[in-house]
Write an enzyme that holds these catalytic residues in place. Structure first.
Site, PDB file in Angstrom:
ATOM      1  N   ARG A 125      11.801  -5.699   4.620  1.00  0.00           N
ATOM      2  CA  ARG A 125      11.113  -3.988   4.525  1.00  0.00           C
ATOM      3  C   ARG A 125      11.919  -3.278   5.505  1.00  0.00           C
ATOM      4  O   ARG A 125      12.325  -3.314   6.622  1.00  0.00           O
ATOM      5  CB  ARG A 125       9.837  -3.523   4.997  1.00  0.00           C
ATOM      6  CG  ARG A 125       8.978  -2.408   4.391  1.00  0.00           C
ATOM      7  CD  ARG A 125       7.560  -2.607   5.018  1.00  0.00           C
ATOM      8  NE  ARG A 125       6.836  -3.252   5.787  1.00  0.00           N
ATOM      9  CZ  ARG A 125       5.632  -3.136   5.724  1.00  0.00           C
ATOM     10  NH1 ARG A 125       4.969  -2.544   4.804  1.00  0.00           N
ATOM     11  NH2 ARG A 125       5.180  -3.416   6.462  1.00  0.00           N
ATOM     12  N   ARG A 128      -9.938   0.755   8.965  1.00  0.00           N
ATOM     13  CA  ARG A 128      -9.127  -0.864   9.203  1.00  0.00           C
ATOM     14  C   ARG A 128     -10.544  -1.689  10.039  1.00  0.00           C
ATOM     15  O   ARG A 128     -10.382  -3.211  10.397  1.00  0.00           O
ATOM     16  CB  ARG A 128      -8.387  -1.085  10.254  1.00  0.00           C
ATOM     17  CG  ARG A 128      -6.602  -0.333   9.995  1.00  0.00           C
ATOM     18  CD  ARG A 128      -6.024  -2.413   9.164  1.00  0.00           C
ATOM     19  NE  ARG A 128      -4.847  -1.997   9.501  1.00  0.00           N
ATOM     20  CZ  ARG A 128      -3.244  -1.394   9.524  1.00  0.00           C
ATOM     21  NH1 ARG A 128      -3.963  -0.339   8.379  1.00  0.00           N
ATOM     22  NH2 ARG A 128      -2.329  -1.506   9.714  1.00  0.00           N
ATOM     23  N   ARG A 133      11.081  -1.968  10.856  1.00  0.00           N
ATOM     24  CA  ARG A 133       9.901  -1.772  12.485  1.00  0.00           C
ATOM     25  C   ARG A 133      10.057  -2.804  13.239  1.00  0.00           C
ATOM     26  O   ARG A 133      10.089  -3.954  12.456  1.00  0.00           O
ATOM     27  CB  ARG A 133       7.936  -1.664  10.959  1.00  0.00           C
ATOM     28  CG  ARG A 133       7.584  -0.534  10.725  1.00  0.00           C
ATOM     29  CD  ARG A 133       7.106  -0.828   9.670  1.00  0.00           C
ATOM     30  NE  ARG A 133       5.659  -1.023   9.794  1.00  0.00           N
ATOM     31  CZ  ARG A 133       5.040  -0.853   9.636  1.00  0.00           C
ATOM     32  NH1 ARG A 133       4.942  -0.282   8.068  1.00  0.00           N
ATOM     33  NH2 ARG A 133       3.672  -1.747   9.403  1.00  0.00           N
ATOM     34  N   LYS A 162       0.775  -1.267  -0.339  1.00  0.00           N
ATOM     35  CA  LYS A 162       0.032  -0.241   0.282  1.00  0.00           C
ATOM     36  C   LYS A 162       1.269   1.663  -0.071  1.00  0.00           C
ATOM     37  O   LYS A 162       0.610   2.367  -0.327  1.00  0.00           O
ATOM     38  CB  LYS A 162      -1.380   0.313   0.732  1.00  0.00           C
ATOM     39  CG  LYS A 162      -1.946  -0.655   1.204  1.00  0.00           C
ATOM     40  CD  LYS A 162      -3.354  -0.678   2.903  1.00  0.00           C
ATOM     41  CE  LYS A 162      -2.721  -1.392   3.715  1.00  0.00           C
ATOM     42  NZ  LYS A 162      -1.929  -2.857   4.267  1.00  0.00           N
ATOM     43  N   ARG A 218      -1.336  -9.369  12.761  1.00  0.00           N
ATOM     44  CA  ARG A 218      -1.829  -8.137  12.042  1.00  0.00           C
ATOM     45  C   ARG A 218      -2.832  -8.946  10.303  1.00  0.00           C
ATOM     46  O   ARG A 218      -3.514  -8.522  10.204  1.00  0.00           O
ATOM     47  CB  ARG A 218      -0.501  -7.511  11.185  1.00  0.00           C
ATOM     48  CG  ARG A 218      -0.019  -6.601  12.702  1.00  0.00           C
ATOM     49  CD  ARG A 218       0.996  -5.818  11.788  1.00  0.00           C
ATOM     50  NE  ARG A 218       1.332  -5.501  11.132  1.00  0.00           N
ATOM     51  CZ  ARG A 218       2.674  -5.029  10.128  1.00  0.00           C
ATOM     52  NH1 ARG A 218       4.053  -6.149  10.629  1.00  0.00           N
ATOM     53  NH2 ARG A 218       3.107  -4.612   9.215  1.00  0.00           N
TER      54      ARG A 218
HETATM   55  P1  AMP Z   1       0.851   0.081   8.948  1.00  0.00           P
HETATM   56  O1  AMP Z   1       1.787   0.544   8.972  1.00  0.00           O
HETATM   57  O2  AMP Z   1      -0.608  -0.006   8.028  1.00  0.00           O
HETATM   58  O3  AMP Z   1       0.932  -1.324   8.600  1.00  0.00           O
HETATM   59  O4  AMP Z   1       0.162   0.352  10.253  1.00  0.00           O
HETATM   60  C1  AMP Z   1       1.165  -0.571  11.176  1.00  0.00           C
HETATM   61  C2  AMP Z   1       0.454  -0.292  12.781  1.00  0.00           C
HETATM   62  O5  AMP Z   1      -0.380   0.843  12.838  1.00  0.00           O
HETATM   63  C3  AMP Z   1      -1.021  -1.171  12.830  1.00  0.00           C
HETATM   64  O6  AMP Z   1      -0.342  -2.608  13.102  1.00  0.00           O
HETATM   65  C4  AMP Z   1      -1.434  -0.771  13.958  1.00  0.00           C
HETATM   66  O7  AMP Z   1      -0.862  -1.177  15.162  1.00  0.00           O
HETATM   67  C5  AMP Z   1      -1.803   0.536  13.986  1.00  0.00           C
HETATM   68  N1  AMP Z   1      -2.642   1.457  12.785  1.00  0.00           N
HETATM   69  C6  AMP Z   1      -2.462   1.464  11.826  1.00  0.00           C
HETATM   70  N2  AMP Z   1      -3.239   2.655  11.342  1.00  0.00           N
HETATM   71  C7  AMP Z   1      -4.724   1.533  11.909  1.00  0.00           C
HETATM   72  C8  AMP Z   1      -5.768   2.004  12.062  1.00  0.00           C
HETATM   73  N3  AMP Z   1      -6.454   2.244  10.822  1.00  0.00           N
HETATM   74  N4  AMP Z   1      -6.397   1.187  13.095  1.00  0.00           N
HETATM   75  C9  AMP Z   1      -6.470   1.236  14.230  1.00  0.00           C
HETATM   76  N5  AMP Z   1      -4.778   0.619  14.356  1.00  0.00           N
HETATM   77  C10 AMP Z   1      -4.049   1.039  12.722  1.00  0.00           C
END
Ligand code: AMP
Length: 229
Positions: free
Chosen positions: A140, A101, A173, A27, A184
């Protein structure tokens, strides 16, 4: 260069877009490629959270443990952060990555947008096989302040370990480990995947499949060119 960037003014309707897909589906990569071709502001919920954690804001402190564990942060926390981002960007054309999400977040977003009569007009789903994704996660690296993402095989930094633009260090990360990733992915299937049906019914969903971002991006670009050129 700037003249080539599309303004999304076909029919006078700006782009209000979501990008959906499993963690590691690309994404962030697709978002930054879109940004290189179109005059769109991208908002990544994960980047917003990581920036808040880095700066140790109250929201960042509240989110820190959940993010490291690969668990979703509370809906009200992320909804208010995203509302704030949407209110402060100076661009009618935007793309959300990583938000919503779950259904509650999708409904909160709909309400937010309905209040100003600006419904979503494109929801893009990235469909990438899981074995490909797991491998990507391991490779990554990210530049936290900007959200720039690197992959050691497909998109390595020019100098190992540092960001191409700023020269600052890259990080793996904390949630990019097999254990958090599994959590996740489970969450994605249970909570986020149902959104595909939600947006399909709303008539705004488009899906693109492929093993690599290089395969998916041309399809995505064509889709955007047709609609918003
Ligand atoms: P991402 O970079 O999108 O994979 O997000 C990393 C982490 O941020 C996720 O594993 C969640 O812990 C948190 N996170 C990101 N977006 C959301 C969301 N829309 N709702 C809840 N937690 C989020």
């Amino acid at each position: 260069m700037v003249a080539l960037i599309k303004r999304f003014t076909r029919n006078g309707v700006p782009l209000r877009m979501l990008i959906l897909g499993a963690p590691g589906a690309g994404k962030g990569t697709q978002s930054s490629r879109i940004r290189n071709h179109f005059a769109v502001t991208t908002i990544s919920s994960g980047d917003v959270l990581r920036r808040n954690i880095l700066e140790q804001t109250p929201a960042g402190q509240q989110a820190q443990v959940s993010v490291a564990r690969g668990e979703l942060v509370p809906d009200n926390l992320i909804v208010s952060l995203i509302r704030n981002e949407l209110e402060t960007i100076q661009n009618n054309n935007w793309l959300l990555d990583g938000f919503p999400r779950n259904l509650a977040q999708a409904q909160a977003l709909d309400q937010m947008l309905l209040a100003t009569d600006q419904p979503l007009n494109a929801v893009v789903n990235l469909n990438v096989p899981e074995h490909v994704i797991l491998n990507r996660i391991i490779e990554r690296y990210v530049h936290v302040p900007s959200g720039r993402v690197y992959n050691l095989t497909y998109n390595p930094p020019k100098v190992p370990g540092v960001d191409d633009i700023t020269g600052e260090p890259l990080e793996h990360r904390p949630d990019d480990n097999p254990e958090s990733f599994k959590r996740r992915l489970q969450q994605y299937h249970a909570l986020t995947e149902p959104l595909l049906e939600y947006y399909r019914k709303a008539g705004v969903l488009a899906s693109f499949a492929g093993d690599t971002s290089d395969i998916i991006f041309p399809q995505l670009k064509e889709f955007l060119d047709e609609r918003f050129d």
